[in-house]
Design an enzyme around this catalytic site. Structure first.
Site, PDB file in Angstrom:
ATOM      1  N   GLY A   1       3.156   6.935   2.271  1.00  0.00           N
ATOM      2  CA  GLY A   1       4.351   7.323   3.036  1.00  0.00           C
ATOM      3  C   GLY A   1       4.762   6.300   4.067  1.00  0.00           C
TER       4      GLY A   1
ATOM      5  CD  GLU B   1      -0.101  13.383   3.086  1.00  0.00           C
ATOM      6  OE1 GLU B   1       0.227  14.396   2.444  1.00  0.00           O
ATOM      7  OE2 GLU B   1       0.492  12.293   2.989  1.00  0.00           O
TER       8      GLU B   1
ATOM      9  CB  SER C   1       4.617   2.938  -0.443  1.00  0.00           C
ATOM     10  OG  SER C   1       4.429   3.595   0.778  1.00  0.00           O
TER      11      SER C   1
ATOM     12  CD  GLU D   1      -2.555   9.108  -3.254  1.00  0.00           C
ATOM     13  OE1 GLU D   1      -1.444   9.044  -3.774  1.00  0.00           O
ATOM     14  OE2 GLU D   1      -2.889  10.012  -2.476  1.00  0.00           O
TER      15      GLU D   1
ATOM     16  N   GLY E   1       4.355  10.093  -4.234  1.00  0.00           N
ATOM     17  CA  GLY E   1       4.735  11.083  -3.222  1.00  0.00           C
ATOM     18  C   GLY E   1       6.241  11.121  -3.053  1.00  0.00           C
ATOM     19  N   GLY E   2       6.721  10.391  -2.041  1.00  0.00           N
ATOM     20  CA  GLY E   2       8.141  10.417  -1.679  1.00  0.00           C
ATOM     21  C   GLY E   2       9.089  10.210  -2.856  1.00  0.00           C
TER      22      GLY E   2
ATOM     23  CG  ASN F   1       1.416  15.086  -3.607  1.00  0.00           C
ATOM     24  OD1 ASN F   1       1.718  16.268  -3.438  1.00  0.00           O
ATOM     25  ND2 ASN F   1       0.597  14.430  -2.787  1.00  0.00           N
ATOM     26  CD1 TRP F   2       7.373  16.941  -6.347  1.00  0.00           C
ATOM     27  CD2 TRP F   2       8.029  19.077  -6.326  1.00  0.00           C
ATOM     28  NE1 TRP F   2       8.152  17.128  -7.454  1.00  0.00           N
ATOM     29  CE2 TRP F   2       8.587  18.446  -7.469  1.00  0.00           C
ATOM     30  CE3 TRP F   2       8.304  20.433  -6.118  1.00  0.00           C
ATOM     31  CZ2 TRP F   2       9.388  19.121  -8.372  1.00  0.00           C
ATOM     32  CZ3 TRP F   2       9.103  21.104  -7.020  1.00  0.00           C
ATOM     33  CH2 TRP F   2       9.639  20.455  -8.145  1.00  0.00           C
ATOM     34  CE  LYS F   3       2.761  12.949   0.034  1.00  0.00           C
ATOM     35  NZ  LYS F   3       2.423  11.920   0.969  1.00  0.00           N
TER      36      LYS F   3
ATOM     37  CG  HIS G   1      -3.314  13.791  -0.713  1.00  0.00           C
ATOM     38  ND1 HIS G   1      -2.933  13.402   0.541  1.00  0.00           N
ATOM     39  CD2 HIS G   1      -2.464  13.170  -1.576  1.00  0.00           C
ATOM     40  CE1 HIS G   1      -1.899  12.585   0.447  1.00  0.00           C
ATOM     41  NE2 HIS G   1      -1.600  12.424  -0.835  1.00  0.00           N
TER      42      HIS G   1
HETATM   43  C1  PEP Z   1       0.767  10.568  -1.873  1.00  0.00           C
HETATM   44  O1  PEP Z   1       0.756  11.155  -0.807  1.00  0.00           O
HETATM   45  O2  PEP Z   1       0.098  10.933  -2.819  1.00  0.00           O
HETATM   46  C2  PEP Z   1       1.634   9.375  -2.004  1.00  0.00           C
HETATM   47  C3  PEP Z   1       1.333   8.451  -2.868  1.00  0.00           C
HETATM   48  O3  PEP Z   1       2.714   9.314  -1.174  1.00  0.00           O
HETATM   49  P1  PEP Z   1       3.876   8.157  -1.135  1.00  0.00           P
HETATM   50  O4  PEP Z   1       4.190   7.776  -2.543  1.00  0.00           O
HETATM   51  O5  PEP Z   1       5.017   8.816  -0.444  1.00  0.00           O
HETATM   52  O6  PEP Z   1       3.285   7.010  -0.384  1.00  0.00           O
END
Ligand code: PEP
Length: 706
Positions: free
Chosen positions: A627, A551, A667, A621, A688-689, A462-464, A549
């Site tokens: 994050g 966010e 994470s 999640e 994500g990251g 997920n590039w966001k 999601h």
């Molecule tokens: C996400 O936002 O879907 C996610 C899992 O982010 P991260 O891996 O950066 O925690």
């Protein structure tokens, strides 16, 4: 890194908490002193006389109490997010005020620590800048503050603190400040307090004389003054401090007899025996409820040969008013109003001197009665200086406030710990039973294993809101090339911002990497400026879409109903939905994670038909892990995914549940992926990251090969 962050946040939080607690407390125990300071500020703003005194007093009690309470909330990490925002707001305000004081110098001492510590305006400004920095750090990472008390019991600490600090304030207002930080404390010899120690530095002044001649004004100093030229006419003098010298603690105690103009300070302070001083800065507003006792003490003083004087800053009219109301016959002398307010925080208040030493003080509510004065003063306890009871008072504070709070915290921690132990024991038992059951029945075990193998294993990125179009295309190309060279053992999907979709679709090998969007509209088509429909997403070549999601729920207010619409439209347009769910830290700490996740699924996807469900991938999640660098442990994730599978089974049947891919997100990285993916219910990750670097993403994909 996160350890360092946590250390920094907690140091800043401790600094803020201790400062707020100390400054709130020293102001709360002296509500009148704080009121006088508020009066100084109003005067500096040209608002003297506009705000009634009772409003100033109320503000003084409320503000000091708020500061103290805020300090305790920070210390115990109660309501971390809200409190850290309030703290920044307060610090911004205080920093602006102290900047104004530093530049304009309208008030000498800001009064932030009451009379306990005096800071110059520049020192106050520097202190506030440091605290503001600390407050910003804490606000940036509020959840890094270690909690001392669980959410369920926070309200007890909060209410107890409010009751305590207001009780202390009202007690100090009714009697006198619990701790006396002013130079007129019991035991102080006033004359001694006025002395300059030998060799102490004297303050140096510069005097300027202003004279005129023929309409021209000129300034002279002592050396240039035109002593011999009488054509210059003297107009005024100005004095400024060149170098501040030592200032004795008492420097403004001066008693004058207005009728004769005589200075009586020396005479009163060197008097042998006892002297009663009735102190009232303003007789017009003095409390006259106890005048009977005051008159009684005057009579008692006369009978026993003690002196009794009234000291006031009021005019002759004010004195007359007091005499009319109370029948007072004792003499009144004049003293500076501010000094009188400093001597005793009560209007009126009674001070007893013995040879110029303060040996007792009473607020107008505690004036000794005639019955108590049944013998000469040397024979009475009130005629002797009370023993220093500072430690007794500190002990009383500890017993009344700190001890109950500590007991509450210990009880809370113990309860939380025993709950945790119980839960863990239950979980271990369940796990053991599960293992026994499943290992005993090899057939069933094999079946489950096969079922698991049947479920799709997926790693989705997920590039966001990251990467420009060019960067995105380059990243997708790199991922595609890496997977072409070393085939993955699972399905791989990358979900990108809308603008990347069409271009990224061109560089991906569809059989190796699937493409998805991060969102789609809850409307089919039409006048919805800025929105991108499910059909449009599909037309780019994308096959997936992330919905639900946290966010988007948090920042774009996407409700369960909106998500239900989006899911429906995405499925109708042939997209597979990666549907996210997860609880916040508060919800987990309150043990509500199952309830939250279930409600999210029920609200947006549990209405689907079994056929539609085939195109649903779930992603658990936990919000506190997204994050933040804080991953759920593999056991925590497994426990939740097993629960999710069980409620999917309740809704759609066991078989469908066994075929549903459920991912973990939060994470997840190259280091923890294998451990997470080794769990029976975890079918992959939503990343994500770590999906923004081809090498990191590939390493997570490779975790399926271990
Ligand atoms: C996400 O936002 O879907 C996610 C899992 O982010 P991260 O891996 O950066 O925690």
């Amino acid at each position: 890194m996160s350890k360092l962050k946590s250390l920094l946040v907690n140091i800043c939080r401790l600094l803020l908490a201790l400062t707020f607690i100390f400054s709130g407390f020293v102001k709360s125990i002296d509500p009148l002193g704080t009121q006088y300071k508020i009066g100084d500020y109003l005067e500096a703003l040209g608002l003297a006389g506009v705000v009634p005194e009772w409003v100033q007093l109320g503000t003084s009690i409320a503000l000091s109490g708020l500061e103290f309470t805020l300090g305790v909330l920070i210390l115990l990490a109660i309501q971390r997010r809200l409190v850290s925002k309030i703290t920044v707001g307060l610090m911004v305000f205080m920093t602006i005020v102290s900047l104004w004081l530093t530049i304009g110098n309208p008030i000498q001492d800001c009064g932030c620590f009451g009379d306990a510590i005096h800071l110059s305006n520049t020192e106050t400004f520097v202190k506030n800048v440091v605290l503001l920095f600390g407050a910003i750090v804490v606000m940036r990472y509020p959840l890094y503050q270690t909690r001392f008390i669980s959410q369920n019991n926070q309200w007890i600490a909060l209410h107890f603190t409010i009751i305590f600090i207001f009780a202390v304030s009202l007690l100090s207002l009714y009697h006198l400040p619990v701790f006396d930080f002013r130079p007129y404390y019991i035991g102080q010899n006033i004359k001694k307090g006025m002395e300059m120690p030998k060799g102490a530095k004297q303050t140096k002044y510069k005097t300027t004389f202003i004279c005129t001649k023929n309409g021209v004004q000129k300034e002279f100093d002592e050396s240039t003054y035109p002593y011999n030229d009488s054509t210059w006419v003297f107009v005024d003098t100005k004095q400024e401090v060149l170098e501040q010298g030592y200032e004795p603690p008492i420097h403004d105690f001066s008693i004058t007899d207005d009728a004769t103009g005589e200075d009586l300070t020396e005479q009163i302070l060197t008097k042998e025996g006892y002297t009663f001083l009735l102190i009232s800065p303003h007789l017009e507003v003095a409390q006259d409820r106890n005048f009977g006792n005051i008159d009684g003490i005057y009579e008692y003083a006369k009978e026993n040969g003690y002196s009794f004087y009234g000291l006031t800053a009021s005019t002759e009219q004010g004195i007359k008013h007091w005499r009319n109301v109370t029948g007072a016959e004792y003499p009144f002398y004049t003293m500076d109003g501010t000094t009188l307010k400093t001597v005793i925080r009560s209007n009126p208040g009674l001070v007893l001197l013995y040879k110029g030493t303060i040996i007792n003080k009473w607020s107008h509510n505690d004036i000794p009665t005639i019955e108590e004065l049944n013998a000469p003063l040397p024979m009475l306890t009130i005629g002797r200086e009370p023993e220093n009871n500072t430690w007794t008072k500190i002990l009383a504070m500890i017993l009344c406030y700190i001890l109950p709070l500590v007991v509450l915290i210990i009880a809370d921690r113990f309860l939380a710990w025993s709950k945790w132990v119980k839960k863990r024991e239950m979980w271990l038992k369940e796990k053991e039973e599960w293992l026994i059951k499943h290992e005993q029945s090899t057939k069933l075990y094999q079946l489950l294993k096969r079922k698991r193998q049947m479920r799709k294993k997926i790693v989705a990125g997920n590039w966001k809101m990251n990467e420009t179009l060019q960067e995105g295309v380059a990243l997708a190309t790199e991922i595609n090339d890496a997977l072409k060279a070393d085939k993955p053992n699972c399905d791989v999907v990358i979900c990108t911002p809308f603008i990347h979709l069409a271009s990224v679709a061109n560089v991906l090998d569809k059989d190796l990497v699937g493409l998805g969007a991060e969102n789609c509209a809850d409307k089919e088509k039409g006048a919805y400026t800025g929105e991108v429909s499910a059909a449009m997403v599909k037309s780019t070549g994308a096959e997936y879409v992330i919905l639900g999601h946290s966010e988007r729920r948090q920042y774009y207010a996407e409700t369960a109903e909106i998500l239900k619409e989006k899911v429906q439209l995405a499925l109708a347009n042939g997209l597979k939905v990666i549907f996210c769910c997860g609880e916040s830290l508060e919800e987990r700490e309150a043990n509500k994670q199952n309830e939250v996740v279930k409600a999210e699924l029920e609200g947006s996807v549990f209405h689907l038909s079994a056929e539609e469900w085939k195109n649903i991938i779930l992603a658990y999640e936990p919000i506190w892990a997204i994050g933040t660098g804080k991953t759920a442990t593999s056991d925590q994730a497994e426990e939740m995914l097993a629960y999710i599978r069980s409620i999917v089974a309740d809704k759609f049947g066991k078989e469908v549940a066994e075929e549903t891919s459920i991912l973990y997100g939060g994470s997840c990285n190259a280091k923890n992926a294998s451990e997470l993916f080794s769990k029976p219910n975890i079918d992959g990750g939503l990343i994500g990251g770590a999906s923004l670097k081809a090498a990191d993403f590939k390493a997570i994909i490779d975790a399926w090969k271990k």
